[in-house]
Design an enzyme around this catalytic site. Structure first.
Site, mmCIF file in Angstrom:
data_model
loop_
_atom_site.group_PDB
_atom_site.id
_atom_site.type_symbol
_atom_site.label_atom_id
_atom_site.label_comp_id
_atom_site.label_asym_id
_atom_site.label_seq_id
_atom_site.Cartn_x
_atom_site.Cartn_y
_atom_site.Cartn_z
ATOM 1 N N ASP A 88 0.847 -1.203 0.000
ATOM 2 C CA ASP A 88 0.000 0.000 0.000
ATOM 3 C C ASP A 88 0.877 1.245 0.000
ATOM 4 O O ASP A 88 2.069 1.186 0.341
ATOM 5 C CB ASP A 88 -0.945 0.007 1.212
ATOM 6 C CG ASP A 88 -0.221 0.082 2.557
ATOM 7 O OD1 ASP A 88 0.836 -0.560 2.706
ATOM 8 O OD2 ASP A 88 -0.698 0.798 3.457
ATOM 9 N N GLU A 158 0.152 -0.952 5.924
ATOM 10 C CA GLU A 158 1.235 -0.353 6.719
ATOM 11 C C GLU A 158 1.009 1.141 6.899
ATOM 12 O O GLU A 158 1.204 1.685 7.984
ATOM 13 C CB GLU A 158 2.594 -0.604 6.055
ATOM 14 C CG GLU A 158 3.782 -0.394 6.997
ATOM 15 C CD GLU A 158 4.223 1.046 7.159
ATOM 16 O OE1 GLU A 158 4.906 1.350 8.144
ATOM 17 O OE2 GLU A 158 3.878 1.901 6.310
HETATM 18 N N1 BES Z 1 8.681 3.224 5.443
HETATM 19 C C1 BES Z 1 8.101 4.121 6.358
HETATM 20 C C2 BES Z 1 8.897 4.289 7.639
HETATM 21 C C3 BES Z 1 10.321 4.769 7.490
HETATM 22 C C4 BES Z 1 10.760 5.507 6.406
HETATM 23 C C5 BES Z 1 11.197 4.447 8.483
HETATM 24 C C6 BES Z 1 12.066 5.919 6.309
HETATM 25 C C7 BES Z 1 12.501 4.882 8.417
HETATM 26 C C8 BES Z 1 12.941 5.593 7.323
HETATM 27 C C9 BES Z 1 6.685 3.643 6.690
HETATM 28 O O1 BES Z 1 5.969 3.302 5.533
HETATM 29 C C10 BES Z 1 5.931 4.771 7.329
HETATM 30 O O2 BES Z 1 5.614 5.707 6.659
HETATM 31 N N2 BES Z 1 5.631 4.666 8.627
HETATM 32 C C11 BES Z 1 4.811 5.627 9.275
HETATM 33 C C12 BES Z 1 4.144 5.048 10.470
HETATM 34 C C13 BES Z 1 2.889 4.275 10.197
HETATM 35 C C14 BES Z 1 2.285 3.795 11.484
HETATM 36 C C15 BES Z 1 1.892 5.035 9.377
HETATM 37 C C16 BES Z 1 5.634 6.800 9.730
HETATM 38 O O3 BES Z 1 6.816 6.652 10.059
HETATM 39 O O4 BES Z 1 5.072 7.891 9.761
HETATM 40 MN MN MN Z 2 7.064 2.133 4.284
HETATM 41 MN MN MN Z 3 5.286 5.195 4.584
#
Ligand code: BES
Ligand code: MN
Ligand code: MN
Length: 462
Positions: A88, A158
């Site tokens: 997604d 995710e």
């Molecule tokens: N891939 C990201 C997280 C990420 C990106 C970690 C770059 C470290 C470096 C992930 O898809 C994301 O966006 N996570 C969200 C949290 C989630 C609970 C929606 C975030 O970090 O905001």
């Molecule tokens: Mn991600």
């Molecule tokens: Mn993300």
């Protein structure tokens, strides 16, 4: 590994074309209008895993979007790697800031990516990085060089907090049993400074609502005599940081792990140019908690940020009005040991406490998760380090990231295994922003590095 680089240069155009096809499907999990596309993407991932050589691939239904599971078990005595990723993507808004449509991928050169970068929503986060694993699998499987067992678990929620993945993991311990979890959903320092992510921040995401009078009022007739929810909300939010940019919620820092001077000195060795950082963002100064460097502020320190704020009249021209309600969405990034549910409670109690008479306050928790740190003396980290040494010609640096993948701590709790975060994106790749992109060089480098992780992990496990 035999013929690895040769295989990649021979098939790289197809590798790119296949990714581009996947990027064309707008699998936006947050917006139910795209439900069919999200489901279509799950099907596409299933087909690609089958083609890449998985023996068993299935679409596992959940209460939300399905999880695509695939595996190839060659010998029960050999170690098993579990690959996690997500199909997604984030909503592309604001659309008008994209230089090309978000779901019509194009390859363009950039300063950071002189060999080209694929521009599309999801290019880096996470379709591009997830698909590197599928192509690495294709190489190992089609050349009979898969050294161990592999399982894939690719989810579709995710970006909306992995709400149903937790249940799936809890109910499928045996199916998901593994020796190490491998994820490419983070970044690295620079193409000539490879790094492996050793930490993720936790998250608590809440929405707040401030209600004043029971209806919108004329700001002349009532202004000055009743609490204006937008004024009050602004004041309350401003009070959440003190003059040193410390967060003022009582108890907020109680569990925060303080790094030793030696650990901080080690972190400070990573190459970083404050001038370039400011230049890239068009800012004349950085801003943050006193006593910490930029790289510390965005990785080992917790934060509180308003992500959106609204209320009252925001249309064209002017309307004199005191709104009945004001809202904000607030995220708190947490560091290891801070418990996200506890922090959510502390926030709620504090926010309700600081509301003045004359308004009502409602705090609604959204989602959250724990932070994560992984040791660098594990077999998994050592195997990753060796793989990077081979493909980048340099020892990768361990780096704590500021982003969150809340499910990682749950994997450790439920499946008792460590996660290795081999991310190949750059911070400048604009994930979640308009014009997200992923370097072609990074994509191919990932495909090249992953099989070597399998090889070294298998060898080190003996
Ligand atoms: N891939 C990201 C997280 C990420 C990106 C970690 C770059 C470290 C470096 C992930 O898809 C994301 O966006 N996570 C969200 C949290 C989630 C609970 C929606 C975030 O970090 O905001
Ligand atoms: Mn991600
Ligand atoms: Mn993300």
């Amino acid at each position: 590994m035999e013929k690895l680089t040769q295989y990649i240069s021979q098939h790289k155009d197809r590798f790119l074309d296949e990714l581009i096809e996947l990027l064309k499907i707008p699998s936006i999990s947050a917006d139910s209008a795209y439900k069919t596309d999200v489901l279509k993407t799950a099907d596409a991932v299933k087909t690609r895993l089958e083609k890449a050589g998985c023996d068993k691939v299935e679409i596992c239904q959940t209460d939300g979007y399905p999880i695509v599971y695939g595996e190839k078990i060659i010998n029960k005595k050999l170690p098993t790697i579990l690959v996690y990723g997500h199909y997604d993507v984030q909503p592309p808004d604001p659309i008008n800031l994209w230089h090309s449509p978000p779901f019509e991928p194009v390859i363009k050169n950039t300063e950071k990516h002189p060999e080209g970068a694929i521009f599309a929503r999801g290019a880096c986060d996470d379709k591009g990085q997830m698909y590197m694993h599928v192509k690495a699998m294709e190489f190992m499987s089609s050349t009979n060089q898969l050294p161990c067992n592999v399982k894939f678990m690719i989810e579709g929620e995710e970006e909306v907090g992995s709400v149903n993945l937790g249940t799936f993991v809890k109910n499928n311990h045996e199916k998901l049993k593994n020796d190490v979890i491998l994820i490419s959903d983070t970044g690295m320092i620079a193409n000539d400074v490879p790094s492996i992510t050793t930490g993720l921040r936790g998250l608590s995401y809440v929405e707040v609502e401030v209600t004043g009078p029971n209806r919108d009022l004329h700001s002349g007739l009532y202004g000055g005599a009743v609490a204006n929810p937008i004024n009050i909300l602004s004041k309350m939010i401003a009070s959440l940081h003190d003059e040193n940019n410390h967060i003022t919620i009582p108890g907020f820092y109680d569990q925060v792990e303080e790094l030793s001077e030696a650990e901080r000195a080690e972190m400070a060795k990573a190459p970083f140019s404050l001038e370039n950082y400011k230049k890239a963002l068009d800012i004349d100064a950085v801003y943050g908690e006193s006593g910490y460097s930029t790289n510390e502020r965005n990785s080992i320190r917790p934060t509180l940020d308003v992500n959106g704020i609204w209320g009252g009249y925001t249309g064209e021209g002017a309307k004199t009005v005191i709104a009945s309600k004001a809202y904000a969405k607030i995220s708190m990034r947490l560091v290891p040991n801070q418990d996200w549910e506890n922090i959510t409670k502390l926030f709620k109690t504090h926010f309700e406490n600081i509301a003045p008479k004359g308004v009502k306050v409602k705090v609604t928790p959204h989602h959250g998760g724990q932070g994560y740190v992984t040791p660098i003396d594990s077999i998994g980290y050592q195997a990753a380090s060796k793989a990077y040494q081979h493909t980048f010609g340099k020892t990768p640096l361990p780096q704590r990231s500021g982003g969150s993948i809340p499910i990682v701590s749950l994997f450790e709790k439920e499946l008792k295994s460590k996660t290795i975060l081999m991310g190949f994106g750059l911070d400048s790749d604009a994930i979640h922003s308009p014009n997200e992109h992923f370097g072609v060089w990074n994509y191919l480098k990932g495909i090249e590095t992953i099989p070597l992780f399998y090889k070294h992990f298998t060898e080190l496990s003996k």
